[in-house]
Design a protein around this motif. Structure first.
Motif, PDB file in Angstrom:
ATOM      1  N   ARG A  56      73.984  26.922  68.580  1.00 18.16           N
ATOM      2  CA  ARG A  56      73.387  25.985  69.540  1.00 18.16           C
ATOM      3  C   ARG A  56      73.758  24.543  69.209  1.00 18.16           C
ATOM      4  N   ARG A  59      77.190  24.200  70.589  1.00 18.33           N
ATOM      5  CA  ARG A  59      77.135  24.104  72.052  1.00 18.33           C
ATOM      6  C   ARG A  59      76.708  22.707  72.481  1.00 18.33           C
ATOM      7  N   ASP A  63      78.813  19.718  74.468  1.00 16.61           N
ATOM      8  CA  ASP A  63      78.330  19.169  75.731  1.00 16.61           C
ATOM      9  C   ASP A  63      78.045  17.671  75.634  1.00 16.61           C
TER      10      ASP A  63
END
Length: 185
Positions: A56, A59, A63
């Motif tokens: 995470r 990720r 982003d």
């Protein structure tokens, strides 16, 4: 031992640093600062809180970079007492996991001390002017990753910083393993 950092001290200025990275470079705050802000994360290789959310973190870092937020991770743990956190093991983890951000080694722990880092993971989100806007958690995960549909608190906060220069007023502190300070095993 689990530790929790203090709440966000809005506009506190980002301390500078220059540290070795696992990719062979030497990296400073200015090198990683993004045009819309910068996320400085204190992580390490062995902490179950970090390992539970490492995908995470990747990720969200990916982003955030696309939104103009620079991202960097720093390990400051005492590698003599915790060999899994050695620079060689940091390099192996960064290569194995394909880190999308520089992973830096704070061997003398001066950067962790300057930031007031308390735990791993510990997140410091700065705006484009280098003022602290977020000192919260990634999401509601603890030692185990929460459900995939869990609210992305860090991402949402840093998106707000990218859009407005200000972080959210309400922030829930991160929780994780305490920084492993030298001489305090």
């Amino acid at each position: 031992m689990a530790a929790t950092p203090p709440v966000c001290d809005f506009d506190w200025p980002a301390p500078d640093f220059t540290l070795p990275a696992t990719d062979g470079r030497t990296v400073s705050f200015a090198d990683v600062a993004g045009p819309k802000g910068t996320l400085v994360m204190f992580i390490c290789n062995h902490c179950p809180y970090v390992l539970a959310v490492l995908d995470r973190i990747q990720r969200d870092a990916r982003d955030l970079v696309s939104l103009g937020i620079g991202v960097v991770a720093i390990s400051s743990n005492d590698a003599d007492a915790y060999p899994k956190d050695s620079f060689d093991n940091m390099t192996a983890l960064a290569e194995e996991r394909g880190f999308v951000f520089p992973y830096l080694y704070d061997e003398d722990q001066s950067v962790a001390a300057a930031y007031g880092a308390v735990c791993t993971p510990d997140f410091f989100g700065f705006n484009a002017n280098g003022g602290l806007q977020y000192r919260g958690r990634l999401d509601a995960s603890g030692r185990n990753a929460a459900h995939e549909d869990m609210r992305r608190e860090l991402f949402e906060a840093m998106k707000q910083v990218a859009d407005t220069g200000r972080g959210p007023a309400d922030q829930i502190p991160s929780m994780g393993c305490s920084i492993k300070w030298k001489g305090k095993v």
